[in-house]
Design a protein around this motif. Structure first.
Motif, PDB file in Angstrom:
ATOM      1  N   PRO A 193       0.833  -1.210   0.000  1.00 18.89           N
ATOM      2  CA  PRO A 193       0.000   0.000   0.000  1.00 18.89           C
ATOM      3  C   PRO A 193       0.864   1.255   0.000  1.00 18.89           C
ATOM      4  O   PRO A 193       1.938   1.289   0.618  1.00 18.89           O
ATOM      5  CB  PRO A 193      -0.799  -0.126   1.303  1.00 18.89           C
ATOM      6  N   GLN A 197      -1.378   6.756   1.425  1.00 17.89           N
ATOM      7  CA  GLN A 197      -2.758   6.269   1.522  1.00 17.89           C
ATOM      8  C   GLN A 197      -2.731   4.773   1.854  1.00 17.89           C
ATOM      9  O   GLN A 197      -3.058   3.935   1.012  1.00 17.89           O
ATOM     10  CB  GLN A 197      -3.513   6.529   0.210  1.00 17.89           C
ATOM     11  N   PRO A 198      -2.349   4.419   3.066  1.00 17.17           N
ATOM     12  CA  PRO A 198      -2.131   3.011   3.419  1.00 17.17           C
ATOM     13  C   PRO A 198      -3.380   2.142   3.366  1.00 17.17           C
ATOM     14  O   PRO A 198      -3.271   0.920   3.258  1.00 17.17           O
ATOM     15  CB  PRO A 198      -1.585   3.096   4.854  1.00 17.17           C
ATOM     16  N   LYS A 199      -4.574   2.748   3.431  1.00 19.60           N
ATOM     17  CA  LYS A 199      -5.805   1.958   3.430  1.00 19.60           C
ATOM     18  C   LYS A 199      -6.449   1.846   2.052  1.00 19.60           C
ATOM     19  O   LYS A 199      -7.471   1.175   1.898  1.00 19.60           O
ATOM     20  CB  LYS A 199      -6.810   2.569   4.411  1.00 19.60           C
ATOM     21  N   ALA A 200      -5.849   2.497   1.055  1.00 24.95           N
ATOM     22  CA  ALA A 200      -6.423   2.479  -0.295  1.00 24.95           C
ATOM     23  C   ALA A 200      -5.838   1.327  -1.098  1.00 24.95           C
ATOM     24  O   ALA A 200      -4.617   1.178  -1.184  1.00 24.95           O
ATOM     25  CB  ALA A 200      -6.149   3.806  -1.002  1.00 24.95           C
TER      26      ALA A 200
END
Length: 351
Positions: A193, A197-200
């Motif tokens: 990731p 934007q680690p959650k995208a």
């Protein structure tokens, strides 16, 4: 002590920035739809080699004395030397450590017909034969260009500056070949990731570009500050300014490429690590050389010639092992020994 503290702080900043940079540049390659190898040879190499090229440009165009312009010439020769020896050597050492760690983590097989008899970590050949040929092709491009580069440093004639344009053209051809070369098989795990934007699952393009540019800015300034601290520490530990400039500064300026290789090896992406080094070598052999030829007399002294000879010897050694399909982590690590030879031969030359 402040110089030593800043030196360590800069090294940590460069490593962390490189970790974010390789994360971003892999996503950038995916956005631009370029091959996996081109991510290393073009995108990552261009990004990390750009600061050194800017330093060379500033030195040769704004230097008011021959000594100031010589800084740019020295950088153009020191970069390829450090990459061909130290960068490859560190990559080989990291591969040895990683493979031995992986072997130690595997269960020990009971001796018998089905026992694991795989070679030791340092004896395993890197990649398939086709992958070795692919890596050797970059070195085959680099060597003749570098030989011409050194030869021009020993000659003097009226139209020599014009030949600088040919070095830019050589890199343009290499760039086009890499971009059009198609994709290789993916290696290692999928893209991690994006740090921004680690959650995208699929980050925004603006975030990819922003992370790439921001990390490059940090790498540039941290690298320059690292070199300045090294220049100050050298005389403190008994090294002359000349030895510091020719022996330690090239390693410092190529620290981003070395860090990239360490990070990619740690992630199991060996081809990207090696491609980053070979791509950076192509940039260092062409762009700074072209600038030097255009704006300086491009005349070599004994120390610069010695650096050129050692660089060529290291590449011939690597090409010989690749041609025989015998490039192992141990043999790759041996490349660092050429830099030791360079240092030993440099001291009497400067004295």
């Amino acid at each position: 002590m402040i110089h030593f503290v800043l030196l360590i702080a800069c090294a940590v900043a460069i490593y962390l920035s490189c970790e974010w940079f390789v994360n971003a540049v892999e996503w950038l390659g995916e956005r631009l739809n370029v091959g996996k190898m081109a991510v290393g040879t073009i995108l990552a190499a261009f990004g990390t080699a750009l600061p050194e090229s800017v330093v060379t440009l500033v030195a040769v165009t704004t230097g008011t004395t021959p000594q100031a312009k010589d800084i740019g010439v020295g950088a153009a020769m020191g970069g390829p030397l450090a990459l061909a020896t130290v960068a490859y050597g560190v990559t080989g050492a990291m591969l040895l450590l990683k493979r031995r760690k992986d072997r130690a983590a595997r269960p020990v097989a009971v001796a018998g017909p089905g026992a694991d008899v795989s070679p030791a970590a340092g004896a395993q050949v890197l990649g398939t034969e086709s992958e070795t040929r692919r890596l050797a092709k970059d070195q085959t491009w680099f060597l003749p260009i570098f030989i011409v580069k050194v030869g021009l440093g020993l000659a003097a004639f009226a139209f020599k500056p014009v030949l600088g344009l040919l070095f830019f053209a050589a890199y343009a051809v290499y760039f086009w070949r890499e971009i059009r070369g198609g994709d290789d098989e993916d290696e290692g795990p999928d893209l991690e990731p994006l740090k921004f934007q680690p959650k995208a699952a699929s980050p925004a393009t603006w975030a990819v570009v922003a992370q790439t540019l921001l990390t490059l800015v940090v790498i540039f300034f941290a690298s320059q500050l690292f070199v300045h601290q090294l220049d100050a520490i050298g005389p403190m530990i008994g090294l002359s300014a000349s030895v510091t400039a020719l022996l330690l500064s090239p390693v410092a300026t190529e620290l981003p490429e070395i860090m990239n290789a360490v990070i990619w090896v740690r992630q199991g992406k060996t081809k990207l690590a090696l491609a980053n080094i070979s791509g950076a070598m192509m940039i260092q052999a062409t762009v700074p050389s072209g600038l030097g030829l255009l704006f300086t007399p491009w005349r070599f002294d004994a120390a610069l010639l010695w650096s050129g000879l050692i660089t060529m010897a290291a590449i011939v050694y690597l090409l010989a092992t690749m041609a025989a399909h015998k490039l192992t982590p141990t043999r790759l690590a041996v490349a660092a020994g050429f830099y030791v030879v360079f240092g030993l031969g440099l001291v009497p030359l400067l004295n």
